[in-house]
Each structure stands twice: as structure tokens, then as C-alpha cells.
Design a protein around this motif. Structure first.
Motif, short mmCIF file in Angstrom:
data_model
loop_
_atom_site.label_atom_id
_atom_site.label_comp_id
_atom_site.label_asym_id
_atom_site.label_seq_id
_atom_site.Cartn_x
_atom_site.Cartn_y
_atom_site.Cartn_z
N ALA A 245 0.85 -1.19 0.00
CA ALA A 245 0.00 0.00 0.00
C ALA A 245 0.88 1.25 0.00
O ALA A 245 0.67 2.20 -0.77
CB ALA A 245 -0.90 -0.02 1.23
N GLY B 287 0.78 1.79 -3.96
CA GLY B 287 -0.66 2.07 -4.01
C GLY B 287 -1.48 0.79 -3.99
O GLY B 287 -2.56 0.72 -4.59
N SER B 288 -0.95 -0.26 -3.37
CA SER B 288 -1.64 -1.56 -3.22
C SER B 288 -1.78 -2.37 -4.51
O SER B 288 -2.54 -3.32 -4.55
CB SER B 288 -3.03 -1.40 -2.56
OG SER B 288 -2.87 -1.10 -1.21
N VAL B 289 -1.07 -1.96 -5.56
CA VAL B 289 -1.16 -2.72 -6.82
C VAL B 289 0.07 -3.63 -6.95
O VAL B 289 1.21 -3.16 -6.83
CB VAL B 289 -1.24 -1.76 -8.03
CG1 VAL B 289 -1.30 -2.55 -9.34
CG2 VAL B 289 -2.46 -0.86 -7.90
N GLY C 99 -5.76 -11.34 -3.60
CA GLY C 99 -6.30 -11.08 -4.93
C GLY C 99 -6.54 -12.35 -5.73
O GLY C 99 -6.69 -12.30 -6.96
N GLY D 19 -0.69 -6.60 -11.10
CA GLY D 19 -1.73 -5.62 -11.43
C GLY D 19 -2.96 -5.71 -10.53
O GLY D 19 -3.81 -4.83 -10.56
N ALA D 20 -3.03 -6.78 -9.71
CA ALA D 20 -4.18 -6.90 -8.80
C ALA D 20 -4.09 -5.83 -7.71
O ALA D 20 -2.99 -5.48 -7.27
CB ALA D 20 -4.20 -8.29 -8.17
N THR D 21 -5.24 -5.30 -7.32
CA THR D 21 -5.23 -4.35 -6.21
C THR D 21 -5.62 -5.11 -4.93
O THR D 21 -6.66 -5.75 -4.88
CB THR D 21 -6.27 -3.23 -6.46
OG1 THR D 21 -5.94 -2.62 -7.71
CG2 THR D 21 -6.21 -2.18 -5.36
N LEU D 22 -4.76 -5.02 -3.94
CA LEU D 22 -4.98 -5.79 -2.71
C LEU D 22 -5.38 -4.85 -1.58
O LEU D 22 -5.13 -3.64 -1.65
CB LEU D 22 -3.70 -6.55 -2.34
CG LEU D 22 -3.09 -7.42 -3.44
CD1 LEU D 22 -1.96 -8.28 -2.85
CD2 LEU D 22 -4.12 -8.32 -4.10
N ARG E 132 -5.19 -2.96 2.09
CA ARG E 132 -4.03 -2.34 2.78
C ARG E 132 -3.52 -3.24 3.90
O ARG E 132 -2.36 -3.17 4.28
CB ARG E 132 -4.43 -1.00 3.40
CG ARG E 132 -4.99 0.00 2.44
CD ARG E 132 -5.30 1.30 3.18
NE ARG E 132 -4.06 1.90 3.66
CZ ARG E 132 -3.27 2.66 2.91
NH1 ARG E 132 -3.58 2.89 1.64
NH2 ARG E 132 -2.16 3.17 3.39
#
Ligand code: MSP
Length: 510
Positions: free
Chosen positions: A363, A367-369, A473, A495-498, A500
Motif C-alpha cells: 500500500a 498504491g496496493s497494486v 487477490g 496488477g491486482a489491487t490488494l 491495505r
């Protein structure tokens, strides 16, 4: 690899509510069943209740109710264990069901027709709690050699099963199937017992009505162990020639406590051989739990209630502790302190922390990606190597039913990942924009180690594993993933957003 896997728990007496011993076998079977499903095998996992016999009858009489009523009442406590402990059984059998009557009477008739069951009279020392007859030689100071309670002299007309005839066939079966009885030490015990000679076995009672009637012999009910053992084929539809029976019999493993190994490794294959049915492929005997150093007993008031454990610590923690703490097959001691210590050190501080700190850094720096990893460097090798070795090692341990080794191996991987983070110090890399790729690589591998660990841990801690799986993810239900996905490093989706953070295992303060 065999395409199917059939695993069973003992069926539990309904004279009393479930305790840690029942939960233990069921949890062990569940972990194995889940593991084999994730290997891609078609699995059938059976559990249930043993409702006939003196023990249940006596308990019902004491409570002033018919035995069936007691069974109906207590069975719900055993059935409820499935959801409380997240047990994935495919079937649940009660021996009071009509399908089971048909099954037991059928196999009894077959053995009778084959000349292996005959009418005689039985005289011996009977231990009611253990439902076993003993000879003079076997008694210990007039008491039952198993439970050390007084035995009483009894004589009654009885049907006998010609167990003596099966000494040679059994010894031959043990020899041809060296993995039939496990662990090894138990196998040797059973062989020695059979080599010493087998006497015919009384398989009916006239002193009792709470049981399955002997076909064509009024007044006789079938001996509770003959009745109980047969559940393993009833559960697949026997005596009908069902698809389930054809697919899953013979069973891969009957999981049992050490006290009931003899019934499973000697009587049961002999009953089956006599009826022309293949014996099971395996019986595994596990050890017993004491509680805080003492034998568990109602009178001591130290009986561990699985429902209470789940309420207090959660099903995953209880499951994990039982399978991690003691090598399966050995005796162990249960204590709340040991449970809390184990959960905090292994799950909260190690695996849980690996995931949570990795998510926190992801995070903060990305940015969590999930970033794409660059080519591995020398300092990645140790972790990647541990990652490559884990699946074959865990699977080999699982084949040997060494749950503690599987769990220790997975913990080692997440421990290695925690150390990897410490050595590669993402917080230092983050200070240098030129090292952004390297920073991404380190976080990628740390998260990937968490993914592999969670996948392999999921048969043991299904609920927390699902939560962590989603936090990583990964799509769908973790139990639908295959184990082979743990053997391929790099399954984490770039590329997955996880999220925080995720607290999969809060530290327990007891
Ligand atoms: N009804 C028979 C089994 C018939 S199987 C065809 C029976 N039932 S039981 O309810 O008394 O026990 C079931 C299981 O619980 C056994 O495998 C036994 O070993 C296990 N345990 C009972 N106390 C235990 C501990 N303290 N620790 C571990 N397992 C223990 O036997």
C-alpha cells in the motif's frame, strides 16, 4: 496417482456428547480429505454415529429414555461438529438407519452362507463399558485389560464368527500390503497379536434388544462391532451395487484411535474376506490426548468440549493446534497455554504477520497494486528455492500422515519470507527511486510466499485461508485451487489491487 480417495472417521458412540478425541480424528480426516481434493482426486469422506449396543442402551436406561431417543438427541451434537469445525464430510451415517440394517444383515447372511458363522454358546468375562469379552488370561486382577474396570462372568447362546480361520489370510494380507496398518509400530503389534492365534468371535447377543436382529434368529441382535464396522460400506450404498461403492471401495484409510485399531485391522478385514468383499487399503491409528497432564475424564471434570474451543479460539486455531502440536500417531497433551502460544507464534506472528506487513508495504510503496517482478537476484535464490521445494516435501509428509511436518514446512517458508523481507529491507530500497524495480521484486516474492503458504495451509485452516486468499487477490474458493498451483512460483496476479492490511489471526490474549 490413484483417481479416488475414500477416508472415514470411526463412528462415534452416542452415549455421550463429543469431546476433543472425537474432534481430533474428524479434523485429521478433514485435512486429509481436503488435501486429496486439492490434488485433484475424487474424494469421499464419511463420518457418523454408532448408536446400538450396551453402552448406548445403558446410558439411555440411566436417563430413563429409550435408546433411540437418546441417539436422536445426541446425534445432533455430532452432526453439528461439521459446521462448527468446518468439516467437509460427504456423508454422515447413523447405524440406526434402515439402509444400515439392510447392509449389516446382508454381509452377515453372506458370511453365514459361506460357513463362517455358526451357533454356539459364549461364556466369558464381559466388560460392559468396552463391550468386550475377555478370557481368564486376559483379565488383569479381575478387571478389563483395556479400561481396568471390573468384568463380570457371562454365558449366553451366541453366533460365532470363525475368526480363527482367517489367521493365515490376514497375515498374508499384512505381508502383501505393508502399508495396510500404520504407523509401523502399530503394524508390528497387530501382527504379533494375530500370530499368537485368533479365537472365534461372538457376534450376536441375546441379552440385548437394542441392535440389528440376526436374520432368521429371533432373540439375537448383532454384536455392536460387527454392526459398527459395516458402516464403512453402508455409507457407499452397500448392499446395493451403487456407483459410489464401485468408485470408492476399498477405502484408502480408516482413521482410528489406537484403542480401536484391533477391531479395524483384524476383525474388519476378516468379516469382509468372509463375505467376498475386498478389505480396506489402510488403517491409521493415532494417539490419545491427555489434558493438562491428566487423563481426560468426566469425574475429573477436564473433558475438552470442541464447541467451547471453537467459541473461544475459533475453529482454525483449534484445528491447527491439534494437528501441529503432536506427531500424528503419538500421544499428546492438550493445554490452553500451549494452544495460545502455538497460535500466537505460528499463525499470528509468522504467517499472519508476513501477509499483513507485505500488504502494508504494498500500500505504502505501490498504491496496493501488485508490481511485476524483475529477474531474480542472488538474494532471491534462497526463498525461490524454498518455494520450489515446499510442495513435494509437504506432499510426501502428507502421504505419511505427518501433519506436523507439513505444517512445520509451510511455516518455514513463511519464516524464510519474513527473513527475506528483513534482509532485503524494502524500507531502505524505497528511499532510492532507482531501486523501485528491486523494491517491487522483493514485495512480489514476499507476497508470493504468502500465497503458496496459504494454499498449502488451507486444508488445515480453511476459514482463515480463504480470507488470506482473497486478500492476495486470488479468485474463487481456495479449496477449489489445486495443489499444483503451489508448485508454480509466480501465481500472484500482477496488477491486482490488494487490501491495505488483513488481520487473519489476531494475537490471542488469554
Ligand atoms: N463406536 C466406536 C467406534 C466404531 S468405528 C467402526 C468408538 N466410539 S467412541 O466414541 O468411543 O470413540 C471414537 C474415537 O475417539 C476412537 O477412535 C477413540 O480412539 C477416540 N478417542 C477417545 N478418547 C480420546 C482421546 N482422549 N484422545 C484421542 N482420541 C480419543 O470407539
Amino acid at each position: 496417482m490413484k483417481e479416488t480417495f475414500y477416508i472415514t472417521t470411526p463412528i462415534y458412540y452416542v452415549n455421550d456428547v463429543p469431546h476433543i478425541g472425537h474432534a481430533y480424528t474428524t479434523i485429521a480426516c478433514d485435512a486429509l480429505a481436503r488435501w486429496h481434493r486439492m490434488k485433484g482426486q475424487k474424494v469421499f469422506f464419511l463420518t457418523g454415529t454408532d448408536e446400538h449396543g450396551e453402552k448406548v442402551n445403558k446410558s439411555a436406561t440411566q436417563q430413563g429414555i429409550p435408546p433411540k431417543e437418546l441417539a436422536d438427541r445426541v446425534v445432533t451434537r455430532f452432526q453439528g461438529l461439521s459446521s462448527a469445525l468446518t468439516i467437509s464430510n460427504d456423508g454422515f451415517i447413523r447405524t440406526s438407519e434402515p439402509r444400515h440394517y439392510a447392509s449389516v444383515q446382508d454381509i452377515f447372511r453372506k458370511s453365514h452362507a459361506n460357513g463362517d458363522i455358526y451357533l454356539g454358546a459364549y461364556e466369558g468375562w464381559y466388560c460392559t463399558p468396552c463391550e468386550s469379552y475377555w478370557t481368564d488370561l486376559q483379565l488383569v486382577d479381575g478387571t478389563c485389560p483395556d479400561c481396568r474396570r471390573p468384568a463380570e462372568k457371562r454365558k449366553e447362546p451366541s453366533y460365532f464368527f470363525r475368526l480363527s480361520k482367517f489367521q493365515k489370510p490376514l497375515l498374508g494380507y499384512y505381508e502383501r500390503n505393508p502399508r495396510f496398518i500404520r504407523p509401523e509400530s502399530r503394524r508390528n503389534e497387530v501382527i504379533a497379536f494375530v500370530e499368537a492365534g485368533l479365537t472365534d468371535l461372538s457376534v450376536s447377543r441375546t441379552s440385548l434388544t437394542w441392535g440389528i436382529p440376526v436374520p432368521g434368529a429371533d432373540g439375537h441382535v448383532i454384536y455392536v462391532w460387527y454392526d459398527a464396522l459395516t458402516n464403512y460400506i453402508t455409507g457407499l450404498g452397500y448392499p446395493k451395487r451403487t456407483e459410489a461403492f464401485d468408485t470408492f471401495w476399498p477405502a484408502d484409510v480408516h482413521m482410528v484411535g489406537k484403542d480401536i485399531l484391533r477391531f479395524h485391522a483384524i476383525y474388519w478385514p476378516a468379516f469382509l474376506m468372509s463375505a467376498g468383499i475386498e478389505p480396506p487399503l489402510g488403517v491409521f491409528a493415532h494417539g490419545w490426548w491427555t489434558v493438562e497432564g491428566q487423563k481426560m475424564s468426566k469425574s475429573l471434570g477436564n473433558v475438552v468440549d470442541p464447541y467451547e474451543m471453537v467459541e473461544k479460539y475459533g475453529a482454525d486455531a483449534f484445528r491447527y493446534f491439534l494437528l501441529r502440536e503432536v506427531p500424528f500417531g503419538k500421544d499428546g497433551d492438550f493445554s490452553r497455554k500451549a494452544l495460545v502460544d502455538r497460535i500466537n507464534s505460528d499463525l499470528a506472528n509468522n504467517l499472519g504477520n508476513l501477509l499483513n506487513r507485505s500488504l502494508n508495504m504494498l500500500a505504502k510503496y505501490f498504491g496496493s497494486v501488485v508490481p511485476s517482478p524483475s529477474a531474480p537476484e542472488l538474494s532471491d535464490e534462497g526463498l525461490l528455492c524454498a518455494g520450489r521445494e515446499i510442495l513435494p516435501a509437504a506432499d510426501a509428509a502428507m502421504e505419511e500422515v505427518e501433519f506436523h511436518k507439513v505444517l512445520a514446512a509451510v511455516l518455514n517458508l513463511s519464516d524464510a519470507a519474513n527473513r527475506y523481507i528483513d534482509t532485503n529491507a524494502p524500507w531502505a530500497l524505497a528511499k532510492d527511486p532507482a531501486r523501485k524495480n528491486r523494491l517491487g521484486t522483493v514485495l512480489y516474492h514476499a507476497l508470493e510466499a504468502a500465497r503458496v503458504s496459504v494454499l498449502l495451509m488451507s486444508p488445515f485452516i480453511p476459514t482463515a485461508a480463504q480470507r488470506m486468499w482473497e486478500a492476495l487477490g486470488c479468485d474463487g474458493r481456495v479449496e477449489k485451487a489445486t495443489l499444483s498451483e503451489a508448485g508454480r512460483w509466480g501465481g500472484l496476479r500482477v496488477g491486482a489491487t490488494l487490501p491495505r492490511s488483513v488481520i487473519a489471526f489476531p494475537r490471542i490474549e488469554d
